[in-house]
Write a protein that holds these residues in place. Structure first.
Motif, PDB file in Angstrom:
ATOM      1  N   VAL A   1     -34.416 -33.087  18.047  1.00 37.88           N
ATOM      2  CA  VAL A   1     -33.532 -32.149  17.343  1.00 37.88           C
ATOM      3  C   VAL A   1     -33.388 -30.883  18.179  1.00 37.88           C
ATOM      4  O   VAL A   1     -34.397 -30.323  18.626  1.00 37.88           O
ATOM      5  CB  VAL A   1     -34.097 -31.793  15.948  1.00 37.88           C
ATOM      6  CG1 VAL A   1     -33.164 -30.813  15.230  1.00 37.88           C
ATOM      7  CG2 VAL A   1     -34.284 -33.055  15.107  1.00 37.88           C
ATOM      8  N   VAL A   2     -32.138 -30.469  18.411  1.00 45.72           N
ATOM      9  CA  VAL A   2     -31.871 -29.181  19.065  1.00 45.72           C
ATOM     10  C   VAL A   2     -31.224 -28.262  18.021  1.00 45.72           C
ATOM     11  O   VAL A   2     -30.692 -28.754  17.016  1.00 45.72           O
ATOM     12  CB  VAL A   2     -30.942 -29.342  20.304  1.00 45.72           C
ATOM     13  CG1 VAL A   2     -31.607 -30.198  21.378  1.00 45.72           C
ATOM     14  CG2 VAL A   2     -29.584 -29.906  19.916  1.00 45.72           C
ATOM     15  N   PRO A   3     -31.277 -26.946  18.227  1.00 46.16           N
ATOM     16  CA  PRO A   3     -30.706 -26.054  17.208  1.00 46.16           C
ATOM     17  C   PRO A   3     -29.216 -26.311  16.993  1.00 46.16           C
ATOM     18  O   PRO A   3     -28.436 -26.368  17.949  1.00 46.16           O
ATOM     19  CB  PRO A   3     -30.952 -24.654  17.783  1.00 46.16           C
ATOM     20  CG  PRO A   3     -32.097 -24.832  18.724  1.00 46.16           C
ATOM     21  CD  PRO A   3     -31.931 -26.202  19.322  1.00 46.16           C
TER      22      PRO A   3
ATOM     23  N   VAL B   1     -30.284 -37.282  20.761  1.00 44.91           N
ATOM     24  CA  VAL B   1     -30.363 -35.851  20.466  1.00 44.91           C
ATOM     25  C   VAL B   1     -29.441 -35.526  19.299  1.00 44.91           C
ATOM     26  O   VAL B   1     -28.275 -35.959  19.283  1.00 44.91           O
ATOM     27  CB  VAL B   1     -29.926 -35.026  21.697  1.00 44.91           C
ATOM     28  CG1 VAL B   1     -29.907 -33.541  21.377  1.00 44.91           C
ATOM     29  CG2 VAL B   1     -30.851 -35.308  22.881  1.00 44.91           C
ATOM     30  N   VAL B   2     -29.958 -34.780  18.317  1.00 43.91           N
ATOM     31  CA  VAL B   2     -29.110 -34.354  17.200  1.00 43.91           C
ATOM     32  C   VAL B   2     -29.248 -32.854  16.993  1.00 43.91           C
ATOM     33  O   VAL B   2     -30.354 -32.321  17.105  1.00 43.91           O
ATOM     34  CB  VAL B   2     -29.481 -35.084  15.879  1.00 43.91           C
ATOM     35  CG1 VAL B   2     -29.294 -36.581  16.018  1.00 43.91           C
ATOM     36  CG2 VAL B   2     -30.891 -34.773  15.427  1.00 43.91           C
ATOM     37  N   PRO B   3     -28.134 -32.154  16.673  1.00 42.41           N
ATOM     38  CA  PRO B   3     -28.259 -30.759  16.273  1.00 42.41           C
ATOM     39  C   PRO B   3     -28.730 -30.711  14.819  1.00 42.41           C
ATOM     40  O   PRO B   3     -28.242 -31.476  13.981  1.00 42.41           O
ATOM     41  CB  PRO B   3     -26.827 -30.215  16.376  1.00 42.41           C
ATOM     42  CG  PRO B   3     -25.976 -31.330  16.886  1.00 42.41           C
ATOM     43  CD  PRO B   3     -26.732 -32.607  16.694  1.00 42.41           C
ATOM     44  N   GLY B   4     -29.663 -29.809  14.523  1.00 38.14           N
ATOM     45  CA  GLY B   4     -30.155 -29.698  13.155  1.00 38.14           C
ATOM     46  C   GLY B   4     -30.312 -28.240  12.761  1.00 38.14           C
ATOM     47  O   GLY B   4     -30.592 -27.390  13.609  1.00 38.14           O
ATOM     48  N   VAL B   5     -30.110 -27.963  11.469  1.00 39.06           N
ATOM     49  CA  VAL B   5     -30.298 -26.595  10.952  1.00 39.06           C
ATOM     50  C   VAL B   5     -31.247 -26.651   9.746  1.00 39.06           C
ATOM     51  O   VAL B   5     -31.230 -27.619   8.977  1.00 39.06           O
ATOM     52  CB  VAL B   5     -28.962 -25.940  10.535  1.00 39.06           C
ATOM     53  CG1 VAL B   5     -28.097 -25.660  11.755  1.00 39.06           C
ATOM     54  CG2 VAL B   5     -28.189 -26.792   9.549  1.00 39.06           C
TER      55      VAL B   5
ATOM     56  N   VAL C   1     -26.190 -30.427  23.792  1.00 37.94           N
ATOM     57  CA  VAL C   1     -26.547 -31.810  23.451  1.00 37.94           C
ATOM     58  C   VAL C   1     -26.497 -32.682  24.704  1.00 37.94           C
ATOM     59  O   VAL C   1     -27.414 -33.468  24.967  1.00 37.94           O
ATOM     60  CB  VAL C   1     -25.616 -32.350  22.336  1.00 37.94           C
ATOM     61  CG1 VAL C   1     -25.803 -33.853  22.153  1.00 37.94           C
ATOM     62  CG2 VAL C   1     -25.885 -31.612  21.033  1.00 37.94           C
ATOM     63  N   VAL C   2     -25.449 -32.535  25.506  1.00 37.45           N
ATOM     64  CA  VAL C   2     -25.357 -33.313  26.753  1.00 37.45           C
ATOM     65  C   VAL C   2     -26.555 -32.987  27.657  1.00 37.45           C
ATOM     66  O   VAL C   2     -27.201 -33.886  28.201  1.00 37.45           O
ATOM     67  CB  VAL C   2     -24.036 -33.034  27.495  1.00 37.45           C
ATOM     68  CG1 VAL C   2     -24.037 -33.724  28.867  1.00 37.45           C
ATOM     69  CG2 VAL C   2     -22.847 -33.509  26.666  1.00 37.45           C
TER      70      VAL C   2
ATOM     71  N   ARG D   1     -34.385 -30.884   8.121  1.00 37.84           N
ATOM     72  CA  ARG D   1     -33.237 -30.355   8.860  1.00 37.84           C
ATOM     73  C   ARG D   1     -31.967 -31.030   8.356  1.00 37.84           C
ATOM     74  O   ARG D   1     -31.963 -32.252   8.147  1.00 37.84           O
ATOM     75  CB  ARG D   1     -33.357 -30.640  10.368  1.00 37.84           C
ATOM     76  CG  ARG D   1     -34.526 -29.958  11.055  1.00 37.84           C
ATOM     77  CD  ARG D   1     -34.335 -28.434  11.150  1.00 37.84           C
ATOM     78  NE  ARG D   1     -35.483 -27.795  11.780  1.00 37.84           N
ATOM     79  CZ  ARG D   1     -36.570 -27.376  11.112  1.00 37.84           C
ATOM     80  NH1 ARG D   1     -36.654 -27.547   9.806  1.00 37.84           N
ATOM     81  NH2 ARG D   1     -37.564 -26.803  11.747  1.00 37.84           N
ATOM     82  N   ALA D   2     -30.912 -30.251   8.171  1.00 34.25           N
ATOM     83  CA  ALA D   2     -29.590 -30.836   7.938  1.00 34.25           C
ATOM     84  C   ALA D   2     -29.008 -31.144   9.303  1.00 34.25           C
ATOM     85  O   ALA D   2     -28.927 -30.260  10.175  1.00 34.25           O
ATOM     86  CB  ALA D   2     -28.699 -29.852   7.180  1.00 34.25           C
ATOM     87  N   VAL D   3     -28.629 -32.377   9.504  1.00 37.01           N
ATOM     88  CA  VAL D   3     -28.252 -32.825  10.837  1.00 37.01           C
ATOM     89  C   VAL D   3     -26.734 -32.861  10.977  1.00 37.01           C
ATOM     90  O   VAL D   3     -26.025 -33.282  10.073  1.00 37.01           O
ATOM     91  CB  VAL D   3     -28.917 -34.198  11.106  1.00 37.01           C
ATOM     92  CG1 VAL D   3     -28.286 -34.879  12.278  1.00 37.01           C
ATOM     93  CG2 VAL D   3     -30.398 -33.990  11.338  1.00 37.01           C
ATOM     94  N   GLN D   4     -26.264 -32.365  12.126  1.00 34.31           N
ATOM     95  CA  GLN D   4     -24.826 -32.241  12.385  1.00 34.31           C
ATOM     96  C   GLN D   4     -24.409 -33.212  13.487  1.00 34.31           C
ATOM     97  O   GLN D   4     -25.185 -34.053  13.926  1.00 34.31           O
ATOM     98  CB  GLN D   4     -24.520 -30.798  12.826  1.00 34.31           C
ATOM     99  CG  GLN D   4     -25.027 -29.734  11.861  1.00 34.31           C
ATOM    100  CD  GLN D   4     -24.880 -28.329  12.432  1.00 34.31           C
ATOM    101  OE1 GLN D   4     -25.057 -28.103  13.633  1.00 34.31           O
ATOM    102  NE2 GLN D   4     -24.556 -27.379  11.561  1.00 34.31           N
TER     103      GLN D   4
END
Ligand code: C5P
Length: 229
Positions: A201-203, A130-134, A119-120, A159-162
């Motif tokens: 969105v990043v994994p 930037v958000v992690p998403g699955v 993320v950084v 995407r479910a965002v974390q």
């Protein structure tokens, strides 16, 4: 300049059942918050962790985390009545020269260090947010106030965002200032979207699961046991 991470940890955790504030509930004998902060402090790009603690537990949380952060700087401030307010309070403790700020829920204790670094890196490569998403397993429906389905968005596009969510510091500051104190979004990217900035969105990671209901604690215990072999 190392990144700062804000950790909202002032929630009551009522969906987890009666007991201590959620961030202070135990996972494998240690509070969720201790697990989360240990992972954040272990990330090489993180130089400061700011925790928004329950207002009546600021000193307790400071003592709890003193031995957990190693050489990473730690600030503990009083949180607010809603998550957004707790993040705003933590953001006020970040020095002006910090250029990248992450926000990570204490309720995601097993976040992998590699996800923090990813993320950084994505923010440093030029993304303002930037958000992690699955991808989702369930089909999701939008319903009206009577519980009648209004629409079924195509699952492949959801995407479910974390967390951690990462931001250029000035963008996150502007987003919280524009929100004006009232809770208007359930995550920080939601505030940034309102200003019209793109959010990348990043994994995400299954290990960054959020502990909300009792079953989530069982799952988190299993993930931790698996890691410890
Ligand atoms: O309530 P929820 O599980 O969505 O909370 C997400 C995160 O926000 C948790 O880490 C919780 O401690 C934090 N929070 C907070 N202040 C509040 C409510 C929630 O810091 N008033």
């Amino acid at each position: 300049m190392p990144a700062a991470v804000l950790v909202p940890a002032a929630g009551r955790g009522e969906r987890l059942g009666p007991g201590a504030p959620k961030a202070l509930r135990a996972l494998a004998g240690e509070p969720l918050l201790v697990h989360a902060v240990r992972a954040l402090a272990a990330a090489p790009s993180v130089g400061l962790v700011v925790v928004a603690a329950p207002a009546d537990a600021v000193e307790q949380v400071r003592a709890l985390l003193a031995g957990v952060v190693g050489t990473t700087a730690l600030e503990v401030v009083a949180g607010a009545g809603d998550r957004q307010g707790s993040v705003t309070a933590a953001l006020a403790a970040v020095p002006a020269e910090v250029d990248v700020v992450l926000v990570h829920d204490a309720a995601r204790p097993l976040v992998p260090v590699a996800l923090v670094e990813a993320v950084v890196a994505a923010v440093r490569s030029g993304a303002p947010a930037v958000v992690p998403g699955v991808p989702l397993s369930d089909t999701v429906k939008r319903v009206d106030a009577d519980g009648v389905v209004v629409e079924t968005p195509e699952r492949a596009h959801l995407r479910a965002v974390q967390t951690p969510q990462g931001f250029a510091a000035d963008v996150l500051r502007a987003a919280h200032a524009a929100a004006g104190g009232g809770p208007v979004a359930t995550d920080d990217a939601g505030l940034v979207e309102r200003l019209g900035h793109p959010v990348r969105v990043v994994p995400g990671s299954p290990d960054a699961l959020k502990v909300t209901h009792p079953l989530d604690l069982v799952l988190a215990e299993a993930v931790l046991a698996g890691r410890r072999g």
